[in-house]
Design a protein around this motif. Structure first.
Motif, short mmCIF file in Angstrom:
data_model
loop_
_atom_site.label_atom_id
_atom_site.label_comp_id
_atom_site.label_asym_id
_atom_site.label_seq_id
_atom_site.Cartn_x
_atom_site.Cartn_y
_atom_site.Cartn_z
N ILE A 1 0.91 -1.15 0.21
CA ILE A 1 0.28 0.14 0.07
C ILE A 1 1.40 1.41 0.06
O ILE A 1 1.95 1.62 0.56
CB ILE A 1 -1.15 0.31 1.22
N THR A 2 0.66 1.77 -0.99
CA THR A 2 0.93 3.48 -0.60
C THR A 2 1.45 3.97 0.67
O THR A 2 0.31 4.33 1.01
CB THR A 2 0.33 4.71 -2.44
N ASN B 1 2.28 3.36 -6.54
CA ASN B 1 2.83 2.44 -7.35
C ASN B 1 2.70 1.76 -8.24
O ASN B 1 0.93 1.40 -7.92
CB ASN B 1 2.79 1.41 -5.94
N ILE B 2 2.70 2.09 -9.26
CA ILE B 2 2.65 1.93 -11.00
C ILE B 2 2.75 0.82 -11.30
O ILE B 2 2.41 0.17 -11.68
CB ILE B 2 3.33 2.65 -11.74
N GLY B 3 3.82 0.26 -10.41
CA GLY B 3 4.93 -1.34 -10.32
C GLY B 3 3.11 -2.48 -10.25
O GLY B 3 3.64 -3.44 -10.89
N HIS B 4 2.58 -2.03 -9.41
CA HIS B 4 1.33 -2.85 -9.06
C HIS B 4 0.34 -3.37 -10.73
O HIS B 4 0.57 -4.09 -11.13
CB HIS B 4 0.40 -2.59 -7.76
N TYR B 5 0.18 -2.05 -11.42
CA TYR B 5 -0.13 -2.25 -12.40
C TYR B 5 0.70 -2.53 -13.43
O TYR B 5 -0.32 -3.93 -14.00
CB TYR B 5 -0.93 -0.69 -12.63
N GLU B 6 2.13 -3.05 -13.84
CA GLU B 6 2.14 -3.21 -14.44
C GLU B 6 2.93 -5.30 -14.03
O GLU B 6 2.60 -6.27 -14.53
CB GLU B 6 3.63 -2.65 -14.94
N THR B 7 2.72 -5.07 -12.75
CA THR B 7 2.91 -6.53 -12.11
C THR B 7 1.10 -6.91 -12.71
O THR B 7 1.59 -8.35 -13.00
CB THR B 7 2.92 -6.49 -11.10
N ALA B 8 0.16 -6.90 -11.98
CA ALA B 8 -1.02 -7.15 -12.22
C ALA B 8 -0.99 -7.20 -14.05
O ALA B 8 -1.48 -8.44 -14.00
CB ALA B 8 -2.18 -6.09 -12.35
N LYS B 9 -1.39 -7.02 -15.12
CA LYS B 9 -0.93 -7.24 -15.97
C LYS B 9 -0.36 -8.59 -16.44
O LYS B 9 -0.60 -9.05 -17.45
CB LYS B 9 -0.25 -5.79 -16.92
N LEU B 10 1.34 -8.13 -16.12
CA LEU B 10 2.42 -9.46 -16.04
C LEU B 10 1.13 -10.73 -15.53
O LEU B 10 2.40 -12.01 -16.22
CB LEU B 10 3.43 -9.16 -15.00
#
Length: 616
Positions: A394-395, A413-422
């Motif tokens: 959580i940010t 946390n932008i990384g969550h969005y990109e990780t979720a797409k992966l």
């Protein structure tokens, strides 16, 4: 007789003033001045200085003044900021395009539009501000600045002696000053690239690469993103060498149109602060730098996404970005920790404290880059896919009442969005260690923490009034959008819209926070900007910092209002906002906040096209 007439006139004038005061507005209706999509939530806020009760509201056709809808005002939300009573006026179920206004008793809102094109061109409009912020050649001024390069500081341990000349130029000025930061520039570059990747049909081609008029076969948002990438490459000239910022607060010698500055003791050269992983100057003190990861992670993600965008358009450039992304990612592990900015005279810095979110985004971006280029399938890395998201689930500011300046950056946390797409990409391959719902659950929990505060007031305001509150608001709206996009769950859709509406006028001050948008609305006219104050130039599309806690405002150094406060009636013990160039805390535009807003505006415009295509 003349004296009697004189005193009679004075008495009449005093009575007239008293009647004006008595008849001055005591209630207002705040709306999104930019307008509403037919398919989106549509809510205005009625607010009053007196504790009154309302039962209904009317929606009027602004052309004919005919009532087209009578709605239930719903529950009272009570006092907020300068107001004694507030209500949320929900007219979401009305979808007919047109020009309208809301009315409660004698109180009317400004006119606004409902239509599928209300956000058309808004993202491109905000690109005007990004071009105006260009350093090196500035297409707005048709002139160049800061072209004499830099001299290095803090790089001696890595083989770069202090005062070494560096040929670094370009990029963007960070705000109304002319400092340049890798962290904000990399984040801005990433948002511009992602905006094109996710919403390519939104953007047009009206500018050349140098920002002047013309077409070059490349969307203007990519021209701007490449301007950022080119500068980041100069800030990372070779493996193991990376710079965190150009110039420092000695820049703040006074407002001026950008030029060649001689504030730093080396002619027109400016200092370039090496990413050393060790504390650097902070006024009379030292900053709290602990490592290199926060900066190098942002470099890696911007380079990796740039590679994927330019892979077909410019293969040579994409190849450079590929190797730079890998190099930046390796440098990330040199010394894990955060790189804060440096200052010489004042204590104000970007006091970033988190870095594992940058690690997650860097890792996810490089993994996607490898998959796109066919240079790997991330191998066994998928076995550890859940590791980095857990480090900053959580940010930290979400749900809190305050935070230091840029303490947790980027603001989501932008990384969550990109990780979720992966993870979605890999769900077709059985792997019990991969759990998509955990990642989206992190987003949901963060939103719920803000919602717990927001649901108590009519503006659904749960974002703290810290410096750059508009940047946090924009980022939070993006997190709500990403949660909806990943899960198809629309539970927070009205909350997301409320944060978007806040930026464009549904706030206690009734003003849009974006210069010149919309063109016929109440927007900033006197921002803390040399372009407007000295040059009398418009700063179209610039997102200003936004309201701050009154307690913060009263304790800042050098704040002074130079004009009467047109929003005086709406200031309160909670928060203040001033459209006055003397207030650098609430009315200074920022480059990185504007870049984030470009992504959000592109998303809003693209949603219309997606909705219409589903109806066919």
């Amino acid at each position: 007789m003349k004296r009697i007439l004189f005193y009679t006139s004075i008495a009449a004038f005093i009575l007239l003033l008293a009647s004006f005061k008595k008849d001055s507005p005591q209630a207002w209706i705040r709306i999104n001045l930019l307008g509403y999509k037919p398919s989106s939530p549509k809510v205005a806020v009625w607010c009053a200085k007196k504790d009154a009760t309302i039962k209904t509201f009317q929606l009027l056709d602004a052309t004919t003044n005919n009532v087209v809808l009578t709605g239930n005002a719903g529950k009272a939300f009570g006092a907020y900021g300068p107001f004694s009573q507030t209500y949320r006026l929900n007219f979401s179920y009305f979808t007919k395009p047109g020009t309208y206004k809301l009315k409660v008793g004698e109180t009317e809102s400004p006119t606004f539009n409902i239509g599928n094109d209300v956000y058309k061109g808004a993202a491109d409009f905000c690109l005007r501000y990004m071009r105006q912020q260009r350093c090196g050649f500035n297409p707005f001024l048709k002139d160049s600045c800061h072209t004499h390069g830099c001299y290095s500081l803090y790089g001696a341990k890595s083989g770069l002696p202090d005062s070494t000349h560096l040929n670094i130029w370009g990029g963007w000025h960070d705000a109304s000053d002319y400092l340049q930061y890798s962290t904000t520039s990399a984040n801005a570059t990433y948002h511009l690239l992602a905006a094109y990747r996710d919403f390519p049909t939104v953007f047009t081609d009206e500018k050349l690469a140098n920002g002047l008029d013309g077409k070059n076969g490349l969307a203007d948002v990519l021209d701007e993103a490449k301007w950022g990438l080119d500068w980041l490459l100069r800030m990372n000239p070779r493996e193991g060498w990376m710079f965190n910022q150009i110039a420092d607060d000695r820049d703040h010698m006074g407002m001026r149109i950008p030029k060649e500055d001689s504030f730093y003791g080396r002619g027109y050269e400016r200092p370039a602060y090496f990413v050393s992983g060790e504390p650097q100057q902070r006024g009379k003190f030292m900053n709290a730098t602990t490592g290199v990861s926060s900066t190098s992670g942002k470099f890696a993600s911007a380079f990796a996404l740039g590679n994927m965008i330019f892979r077909i358009r410019d293969s040579a450039f994409a190849k450079t970005l590929f190797y730079k992304a890998k190099s930046a990612y390796r440098y990330y592990n040199e010394k894990e920790g955060v790189s804060q900015t440096a200052s010489v005279k004042s204590p104000y810095i970007y006091a970033e404290e988190n870095w594992t979110d940058d690690k997650e985004l860097g890792w996810a971006s490089i993994c996607q880059m490898d998959l796109e280029n066919g240079t790997g399938n991330c191998g066994n890395q998928f076995d550890g896919l859940m590791y980095w998201p857990k480090k900053e689930a959580i940010t930290p500011w979400l749900g809190k009442d305050t935070a230091n300046h840029y303490q947790w950056y980027p603001f989501i946390n932008i990384g969550h969005y990109e990780t979720a797409k992966l993870i979605k990409r890999e769900l077709s391959k059985p792997n019990p260690k991969i759990n998509f719902s955990i990642i989206t659950g992190y987003y949901k929990t963060g939103i719920e923490r803000v919602w717990a505060k927001a649901k108590q007031n009519a503006f659904y305001r749960g974002v703290p009034f810290i410096w750059c509150s508009n940047n946090l608001t924009t980022a939070f709206a993006i997190q709500c959008y990403w949660y909806k996009k990943l899960t198809k769950d629309k539970i927070f859709e009205e909350f997301e819209q409320a944060n978007f509406d806040w930026i464009f006028g549904c706030n206690p001050w009734g003003t849009s926070m974006v210069y010149g948008l919309p063109a016929n609305g109440d927007t900033p006219t006197d921002p803390h900007s040399a372009f407007t104050h000295i040059g009398h130039y418009p700063i179209d599309g610039g997102l200003v910092d936004g309201p701050v806690y009154t307690s913060i405002y009263k304790n800042l150094i050098g704040i002074k209002l130079y004009e009467p406060d047109e929003y005086e009636a709406f200031q309160s013990g909670l928060a203040v906002y001033h459209d006055d160039y003397g207030d650098y805390s609430t009315n200074e535009p920022t480059m990185d906040g504007t870049a984030s807003l470009i992504y959000l505006l592109a998303a809003k415009e693209a949603e219309v096209k997606q909705h219409l295509s589903k109806k066919k």
